[in-house]
Design a protein around this motif. Structure first.
Motif: not given
Ligand code: HEM
Length: 331
Positions: A96-99, A101, A114
Motif C-alpha cells: 500500500h505505497p499510498d498509505r 512508506s 498515514d
C-alpha cells in the motif's frame, strides 16, 4: 446472488473448509498468492489491511493497556524483533505505497504510517530510537497477532510475541515453551504426528520462504480478545447464547478464521508467525449458501473431542439449528 453484490467482508473472507469434514492436518501452502472462494478470494498480501484496520488497532491498544503481559519478549530476541519490524514495514509499504512508506538513509530509516498518522526515524538495533520495544511498536500497526520462534537445539521456541486476540490461549503462559509444548493441549495431533511434522517442516524453511495455513472456531459476538486471561468476560456468553432465542444466533454467532503466516527471517533465523483473525456472523456466512451448507455439514460431523477443545460444545448445536435451512441446498 453474484459476488459483486456481496459486502467486502464476505468477498474477502478466508472460508476455511475445502472438504465436507474437518480434521487437523499440517495444512500449509505457499503464501502471497490469491486463494479463491465461492464469494471471491483472499491472500494477495501477507499483511492484510482492511476496513477494520483502525477499529482493530484501537482494540489492540485497549487490551494491551489493560494487560501489558500480552507483549512478551525474552532478552535474546532483540535481533528478531528488529528484523520483524523492518520486514513488516517493508510489506506494508510494498502493498500500500499510498498509505505506508519506508525509506533509508545510511543507518537511519524513516517510517510513515498515514493510516495512523505516524512518522518515525529509527536505527535498527538501537533500542533508544523507538518509543517502545520494536515488536510492540510494529505490532500496534498491523491487525495480525505476532509470535516469534527461535530455532535452537533441534527445536522451535516461542520466545517473543504480541498477542491480543488469542483464541483461548495465553502468550504469557506459553512464552519460552517449545513448539511441541505449546501444542500440548491440542487433542489428536500428537498421536497423528501433525505437530512433529509441522515442526520439521518449519525448521527446514529457508530465508525468505513464506507459507500460510488457516484455523477456525466459533465465537459469540464480534469479540477478538478471547484470551484465557479474559475468560470470565466471554466464557458464559456461549451458554447464554445456547439458552437464548434461535433468532439471535445468526447475528451473534461468528465463524472465526485465523489466517496464519509462517515466514523465515533471513538475518536472525527466527520464524515470524502472524495470526490474523477474521470474524463473520452466520447471517453473513449465509449470504453464500454453499458456505452455509458446508459449515453446517462440518459442524454436524466434527468429533466431540475436537468440538470440546475448540470450545464450541455449547454453541455448535445452535449453529447447526440456525444453518439447517441451508443444509442440502447445494451440491
Ligand atoms: C493450536 C496446528 C503453527 C501456536 C493449534 C491447533 C492445531 C495447530 C491443529 C488446534 C487448533 C484448534 O483446534 O482450534 C499447527 C500447525 C502449525 C502450527 C499444523 C504449523 C504448520 C503454530 C505456531 C505457533 C502455534 C508457529 C506459535 C507459537 C498455537 C497455539 C495453539 C495452537 C498457542 C493453542 C494451544 C492451546 O490450546 O493452548 N495449532 N500450529 N501454532 N497453535 Fe498451532
Amino acid at each position: 446472488m453474484t459476488a459483486v453484490t456481496l459486502p467486502a467482508r464476505v468477498v474477502g473472507f478466508p472460508f476455511p473448509f475445502p472438504h465436507e469434514t474437518y480434521r487437523y492436518s499440517t495444512n500449509v501452502e505457499p503464501a502471497g498468492t490469491r486463494a479463491t472462494t465461492a464469494a471471491g478470494g483472499w491472500g494477495d498480501h501477507v499483511v492484510d489491511v482492511d476496513e477494520f484496520y483502525l477499529a482493530e488497532l484501537a482494540e489492540r491498544d485497549r487490551v494491551l493497556a489493560a494487560d501489558p503481559s500480552r507483549f512478551q519478549a525474552l532478552p535474546h530476541m532483540g535481533a528478531a524483533q528488529w528484523e520483524t519490524t523492518t520486514t513488516l514495514m517493508r510489506m506494508l509499504a510494498d502493498a500500500h505505497p499510498d498509505r505506508f512508506s519506508l525509506t533509508r538513509d545510511g543507518t537511519r530509516w524513516h517510517w510513515r504510517n498515514d493510516e495512523l498518522g505516524l512518522e518515525q526515524s529509527f536505527v535498527p538495533g538501537d533500542p533508544d530510537s523507538l518509543p517502545e520495544p520494536p515488536l510492540r511498536y510494529i505490532g500496534r500497526q498491523v491487525q495480525e497477532d505476532i509470535v516469534l520462534l527461535d530455532q535452537r537445539q533441534g527445536a522451535l521456541w516461542g520466545d517473543a510475541g504480541l498477542v491480543t486476540f488469542a483464541a483461548d490461549w495465553s502468550l504469557r503462559f506459553d512464552v519460552g515453551m517449545s513448539f511441541l509444548q505449546i501444542h500440548g493441549p491440542v487433542p489428536r495431533v500428537h498421536e497423528e504426528g501433525v505437530i512433529p511434522r509441522a515442526q520439521q517442516f518449519l525448521m527446514g524453511l529457508q530465508a525468505g520462504q513464506r507459507y500460510r495455513r488457516t484455523n477456525w472456531t466459533l465465537t459469540v459476538d464480534r469479540r477478538l480478545d478471547t484470551a484465557t486471561e479474559t475468560y470470565p468476560d466471554w466464557g458464559r456468553d456461549r451458554r447464554l447464547l445456547a439458552e437464548g432465542p434461535l433468532d439471535d444466533v445468526g447475528r451473534r454467532l461468528h465463524l472465526r478464521v485465523e489466517v496464519q503466516h509462517l515466514i523465515r527471517l533471513g538475518a536472525s533465523n527466527a520464524i515470524l508467525f502472524l495470526i490474523r483473525t477474521h470474524l463473520l456472523p452466520l447471517e453473513d456466512v449465509a449470504l453464500v449458501p454453499e458456505w452455509a451448507q458446508r459449515l453446517h455439514d462440518v459442524l454436524v460431523e466434527l468429533p466431540d473431542d475436537m468440538a470440546d477443545y475448540k470450545g464450541i460444545t455449547r454453541t455448535r448445536g445452535p449453529g447447526i439449528d440456525w444453518l439447517r435451512e441451508y443444509a442440502g441446498t447445494h451440491n
